[in-house]
Motif scaffolding. Structure first.
Motif, PDB file in Angstrom:
ATOM      1  N   GLY A 295       0.783  -1.228   0.000  1.00 25.40           N
ATOM      2  CA  GLY A 295       0.000   0.000   0.000  1.00 25.40           C
ATOM      3  C   GLY A 295       0.809   1.269   0.000  1.00 25.40           C
ATOM      4  N   ILE A 296       2.136   1.181   0.117  1.00 23.19           N
ATOM      5  CA  ILE A 296       2.967   2.382   0.084  1.00 23.19           C
ATOM      6  C   ILE A 296       2.749   3.091  -1.261  1.00 23.19           C
ATOM      7  CG2 ILE A 296       5.327   3.240  -0.006  1.00 23.19           C
ATOM      8  CD1 ILE A 296       6.131   0.910   1.754  1.00 23.19           C
ATOM      9  N   PRO A 297       2.594   4.424  -1.253  1.00 26.47           N
ATOM     10  CA  PRO A 297       2.391   5.149  -2.516  1.00 26.47           C
ATOM     11  C   PRO A 297       3.583   4.972  -3.464  1.00 26.47           C
ATOM     12  CG  PRO A 297       1.814   6.538  -0.657  1.00 26.47           C
ATOM     13  CD  PRO A 297       2.481   5.320  -0.099  1.00 26.47           C
ATOM     14  N   VAL A 298       3.290   4.776  -4.732  1.00 25.92           N
ATOM     15  CA  VAL A 298       4.319   4.641  -5.760  1.00 25.92           C
ATOM     16  C   VAL A 298       3.989   5.614  -6.888  1.00 25.92           C
ATOM     17  CG1 VAL A 298       5.413   3.101  -7.422  1.00 25.92           C
ATOM     18  CG2 VAL A 298       4.687   2.212  -5.209  1.00 25.92           C
ATOM     19  N   GLY A 299       4.975   6.377  -7.301  1.00 23.50           N
ATOM     20  CA  GLY A 299       4.729   7.361  -8.351  1.00 23.50           C
ATOM     21  C   GLY A 299       5.234   6.904  -9.707  1.00 23.50           C
TER      22      GLY A 299
END
Length: 604
Positions: A295-299
């Protein structure tokens, strides 16, 4: 609990994927293609920790940064590479394993728990070969691969309008020529591919399962028209990332019309700004492999050189900072050199500048809402290694350096200092008055854009000593710097006003390399405070994806910081000397063209 952000960057290889024959959450598999990328992620916690991942030519690296952009810890893991003539290939499976190892090691060194990090990458599938060998592991065509020279020439002969936005001609290092080569030479592989991706975009997809491509990779390597994308999407919801910038006529003209099918499904149906949050963040599969939390944001990604630009472009000394009203103008007077195996020269402008032989103008490919100009030299660090390692004195010199616990280049720099004193030379650079190098050993990327250019070394004798090796090394460093001066002057002649250089990458650790560049270009060179600016640029994407900052530029200003500043020599004799050698440098290529013409006529 503390939070982490993460980003990716790589050296722009091309990668292919096919349908998986096994059940998988991912509908297609990795294939050999050259890619570049940066991705990032961020959690909402008391402490902000950013994770950046950089996939270079020889290794995958991971770095963790705090809220001030200071490096907490980093680690690297080697990646395999196959070289056979003009063909250079890698394995996406091997790269993913290297990334996983580097991330886990970096977290351990920085004493950061997985709960603190927010970053992701995930994917499954079977690689498809892009190699004559038929080896399915070799599913990546590396950026430096020059197998598609003939395909690039054919594409360029059609004078498509998209060529205006890449300096007037495609390089064989870009994706369309490589794709055409695969279709013409490996038809079985071509028919198996379900998706063609830049490595950076594949890494983002591998982490999140979201196939949204980056404006950076598609615009810089695939002929995607970013300005057309923005024009067609500006009236839509900001979340609408429909890929409106593909020129279907171009793909049909060059014989790759099948890439238009399915609303460009094979090359990208959706395209977004670098740092745009992807999917639901890091998938559970990727999180497990990387030792992180799902769930960590990834750009969306950046090419490694462009990540370096994001990581250093605002790294100016505080005393030199301009008032806010002139920020944009000041930013457009800077050029970033990302110096490694090759060197990339990144400059931005508020207006589009068409510069023959220099890539771009690329809309929003690095800094949103700015046009990017991208120059480059295909062999710099690689050329220095080649020149030193292929000299007869190199093994003995390498043993001496090892016994002194210094690098071979540090030892060469010491030898040159001693030679200058012994010969009573007025300055070190003058040692090469009889030796001149044209550094185009892997063609000329900018500003001549001649992939057939060759390297030249003038001034050889029968001397095989270590001192002679040191002279060849110095002359090569100077030749590389003259090439950069040529690019800067060419850009300034076509609308830029570059007066400050910022440099990063492995070569900036070499004091002689940087000083020669400052003296030859005639500009101060600013080095970043942190030793891993490409990783920082990747990590900044995570911060943006996690909504820590409202824009990429805001994050750059907050996390970039200047280090040492190298000023050009004030001795007028040094300038006069380099002006003379630069004139010879320019004449060497003209002589080569003359020689090429003479031989072509003889062989008619």
């Amino acid at each position: 609990m503390s939070g982490k952000r993460r980003g990716w960057s790589d050296s722009a290889p091309l990668l292919a994927q096919q349908h998986s024959q096994q059940k998988s959450q991912h509908p297609y598999q990795p294939r050999s293609v050259s890619l570049e990328m940066t991705t990032s992620t961020v959690p909402a916690t008391a402490r902000s920790v950013f994770l950046g991942i950089d996939v270079g030519t020889g290794s995958a690296r991971a770095g963790l940064f705090d809220e001030n952009g200071k490096l907490l810890g980093s680690s690297s893991s080697p990646i395999q590479i196959w070289k056979d003539g003009d063909c250079v290939e890698q394995s996406s499976t091997d790269i993913w394993h290297a990334i996983s190892a580097a991330v886990k090691a970096a977290c351990s060194l920085a004493e950061v728990s997985k709960e603190e990090v927010k970053v992701a990458v995930d994917a499954e599938g079977s690689p498809v070969t892009v190699s004559w060998s038929g080896d399915s592991r070799r599913n990546i065509i590396v950026w430096m691969d020059h197998r598609a020279v003939e395909q690039a020439e054919r594409i360029n002969s059609r004078n498509s309008t998209v060529l205006q936005y890449c300096g007037g001609a495609l390089s064989p290092e870009m994706q369309p020529p490589k794709l055409l080569w695969v279709k013409e030479n490996l038809p079985d592989s071509w028919s198996m591919v379900f998706r063609w991706m830049d490595l950076s975009d594949w890494l983002s997809y591998r982490a999140t399962g979201d196939d949204t491509r980056s404006l950076c990779t598609t615009v810089c390597k695939w002929t995607y028209l970013g300005h057309a994308h923005m024009h067609q999407n500006n009236e839509k919801d900001s979340r609408d990332m429909e890929a409106c910038g593909w020129d279907d006529d171009f793909w049909e003209e060059i014989g790759l019309s099948d890439l238009v099918d399915g609303h460009h499904a094979k090359i990208g149906r959706s395209v977004a700004f670098p740092g745009h949050p992807l999917g639901s963040g890091l998938t559970s599969t990727a999180a497990k492999e990387l030792g992180l939390v799902a769930g960590i944001p990834v750009g969306t990604s950046l090419i490694d050189a462009h990540a370096g630009g994001v990581g250093v472009m605002e790294s100016v000394p505080l005393s030199d900072s301009e008032p806010k009203e002139s920020d944009k103008e000041a930013l457009c007077r800077r050029m970033v050199l990302v110096c490694g195996t090759s060197t990339c020269h990144m400059a931005i402008s508020q207006n589009k500048l068409f510069i023959p032989g220099v890539w771009g103008p690329y809309w929003s490919a690095m800094v949103p809402e700015h046009w990017l100009t991208e120059g480059g030299q295909s062999a710099t660090g690689a050329l220095l290694d080649y020149m030193v390692e292929n000299h007869v004195a190199s093994p003995h010199l390498a043993n001496r350096a090892a016994s002194q616990r210094i690098s071979l280049f540090e030892l060469l720099n010491k030898i040159l200092e001693t030679m200058m004193l012994d010969l009573k030379r007025p300055f070190l650079a003058s040692l090469t008055e009889d030796m001149h190098v044209l550094p185009d050993f892997h063609g000329n990327r900018s500003p001549i854009a001649d992939p057939k250019a060759k390297g030249m070394l003038c001034g050889l004798t029968l001397d095989t000593s270590e001192k002679q090796l040191a002279l060849q090394y110095l002359a090569t460093v100077q030749g590389i710097a003259y090439g950069t001066r040529h690019i800067v002057e060419h850009c300034n002649a076509h609308g830029h006003e570059i007066d400050t250089i910022l440099a990063c990458g492995g070569l900036v650790k070499n004091a002689l390399f940087i000083q020669e560049h400052a003296d030859i270009i005639g500009c101060p060179i600013i080095l970043p405070r942190e030793s891993e600016p490409v990783l920082l640029g990747a990590a900044i994407l995570g911060a943006v994806a996690a909504r820590k900052y409202c824009s990429l530029h805001e994050a750059m200003k907050a996390l970039n910081a200047a280090g040492q500043v190298i000023h050009p020599s004030k001795d007028p004799k040094v300038k006069k000397y380099h002006d003379a050698k630069y004139r010879i440098f320019r004449e060497l290529y003209e002589q080569q063209l003359s020689h090429r013409s003479i031989m072509a006529e003889a062989l008619e």
